[in-house]
Each structure stands twice: as structure tokens, then as C-alpha cells.
Design a protein around this motif. Structure first.
Motif, PDB file in Angstrom:
ATOM      1  N   SER A  70      41.612  49.242   6.515  1.00  0.00           N
ATOM      2  CA  SER A  70      40.786  49.353   5.320  1.00  0.00           C
ATOM      3  C   SER A  70      39.797  48.205   5.236  1.00  0.00           C
ATOM      4  N   PHE A  71      40.255  47.025   5.660  1.00  0.00           N
ATOM      5  CA  PHE A  71      39.376  45.853   5.651  1.00  0.00           C
ATOM      6  C   PHE A  71      38.171  46.099   6.559  1.00  0.00           C
TER       7      PHE A  71
ATOM      8  N   ALA B 233      35.806  48.698   5.162  1.00  0.00           N
ATOM      9  CA  ALA B 233      35.043  48.276   3.987  1.00  0.00           C
ATOM     10  C   ALA B 233      33.616  47.898   4.348  1.00  0.00           C
ATOM     11  N   PHE B 234      33.395  47.473   5.586  1.00  0.00           N
ATOM     12  CA  PHE B 234      32.069  47.009   5.978  1.00  0.00           C
ATOM     13  C   PHE B 234      31.193  48.122   6.547  1.00  0.00           C
ATOM     14  N   LYS B 235      31.718  49.337   6.549  1.00  0.00           N
ATOM     15  CA  LYS B 235      30.870  50.465   6.932  1.00  0.00           C
ATOM     16  C   LYS B 235      30.026  50.859   5.721  1.00  0.00           C
ATOM     17  N   LEU B 236      28.721  50.860   5.903  1.00  0.00           N
ATOM     18  CA  LEU B 236      27.853  51.178   4.770  1.00  0.00           C
ATOM     19  C   LEU B 236      27.975  52.638   4.366  1.00  0.00           C
ATOM     20  N   ARG B 237      28.144  53.487   5.385  1.00  0.00           N
ATOM     21  CA  ARG B 237      28.301  54.909   5.092  1.00  0.00           C
ATOM     22  C   ARG B 237      29.711  55.329   5.439  1.00  0.00           C
TER      23      ARG B 237
END
Lengths: 130, 88
Positions: free
Chosen positions: A120-121, A124-128
Motif C-alpha cells: 500500500s505504501f 500510494a505514490f502512483k498518481l493514477r
């Protein structure tokens, strides 16, 4: 029971309030006897020998249930099943149904949810959302 | 040199602020507590970078190092607590 029963909302509930299969067993015990006030030793004794939980484990799960608004806590630290709102009651009903009808799937989901913090961490940094 | 400091520190603020927002968004979506602690860490790191911006680019005569280090320390403590909490 359809796979759709494991909705995002229900999975969020499992992740927040049911960290293990033992916790699920404990929560369902509280639900079955919802009029009773349970101490940690009483609940541990009731679940044995099918489920072996130490009193400290039970107390820790009680704390999680309390934080999730699933139980009321007396001054002597006994707890009673008392969901804070109707959506929680519905989630516990779904849990009970899944435990009765599809226990293997339920166990797999509980442990899959527990182990995905790092994933999940990263996600989280995937914009889409994929 | 002043312009370069301004650009670099602004980029640092933007990067850490973006990470903060992404982590809070992910936490709101799935409720994984590690994301909350990580987001709080990045709140502090963003604060650190804002202080760095003022320290280097706006008020170069001031020394805000102590406050920056405190903000960083608070951020790392949030992250450390999150990892320990999740390990349980």
C-alpha cells in the motif's frame, strides 16, 4: 455468498478491526452472546480448546474492537458487543456469514489484508490508480 | 546562488508536499495505518523544507537549523512509530 461480499468497505473493516483469524473468532463469540459482558480470561476460556488465545492477546483484541467502536467497555474492563453504528453491525453479519459459508476465503483475505502495508505504501505514490 | 537556492528549496517543498498529499489520499482510500504515519512524517519533512526555504532563500541571515532538525526528527519519529506499530 458472492465474492462481491468482500467489498472495499468490508475489507477496510477487516483491516481495521480484525487483524487475525483468532480476532474474528473472538469477535463472533462476542456477537453470538451479545447480552453478556466478557472479561479477557472468560473469553479465552470460552474459545479454548479450538482457539488458543492468551489473556493478553484477548485484551489486545478487545482494545482493537473498542477502537473500532465494536464493543462497550465497563470500568472493570469487561466488554460487551455493541457496535457503534449500523454499518459496523452489517460488517459483522457479513463476517459471520463468510466464516460460516466460506471460511477458507475469509482466512485468505484476512491474512492478505494484514500483509499488504508495504504494498500500500508503494501504491500510494502512483498518481493514477491501476 | 540565491536564485538556485530559491529554486531547489521550492522544489523540495513541492516534492515533500506532493508526497504528503498522496499518502493522505491513499490512507483515506484504504485505511492502512502505515500510510497515516508516513503522511505525518512527510508533514514534518514538508515543514522542514519550508523552514529550509526561509532559511536559505528568504532570510539567509537567520539560522533556523535547530528548528529544521527538530522538524526532521519529529518526522522520523512518526515513521519509526508507524513501522513499529505495523510490525505488531
Amino acid at each position: 455468498m458472492e465474492d462481491a461480499a468482500f467489498s472495499d468497505e468490508f475489507c477496510r473493516f477487516l483491516r481495521a478491526a480484525v487483524p487475525s483469524v483468532d480476532a474474528a473468532e473472538l469477535l463472533l463469540l462476542l456477537q453470538r452472546e451479545s447480552a453478556r459482558w466478557w472479561s479477557a480470561p472468560e473469553a479465552a476460556a470460552e474459545l479454548a480448546p479450538a482457539v488458543v488465545l492468551s489473556e493478553s492477546d484477548v485484551a489486545r483484541y478487545f482494545g482493537i474492537f473498542q477502537a473500532s467502536a465494536l464493543v462497550a467497555v465497563a470500568p472493570d474492563k469487561r466488554v460487551q458487543y455493541l457496535p457503534g453504528f449500523s454499518a459496523l453491525e452489517a460488517h459483522v453479519q457479513t463476517l459471520e456469514q463468510a466464516y460460516r459459508e466460506r471460511p477458507v476465503t475469509l482466512i485468505r483475505v484476512i491474512y492478505a489484508l494484514r500483509d499488504n502495508s508495504i504494498q500500500s505504501f508503494a501504491a500510494a505514490f502512483k498518481l493514477r490508480k491501476s | 546562488m540565491g536564485t538556485l537556492n530559491l529554486l531547489l528549496t521550492l522544489l523540495a517543498v513541492l516534492a515533500s508536499l506532493t508526497c504528503t498529499l498522496l499518502l493522505f489520499r491513499a490512507y483515506a482510500g484504504n485505511g492502512v495505518r502505515l500510510l497515516l504515519w508516513s503522511a505525518l512524517c512527510f508533514v514534518c519533512l514538508t515543514g522542514n523544507n519550508v523552514l529550509l526555504f526561509f532559511d536559505l532563500a528568504v532570510f539567509p541571515e537567520l539560522d533556523l537549523r535547530l528548528y529544521r532538525l527538530c522538524a526532521s526528527l519529529a518526522g522520523i519519529l512518526f515513521l519509526l512509530y508507524g513501522f513499529l506499530w505495523e510490525a505488531e
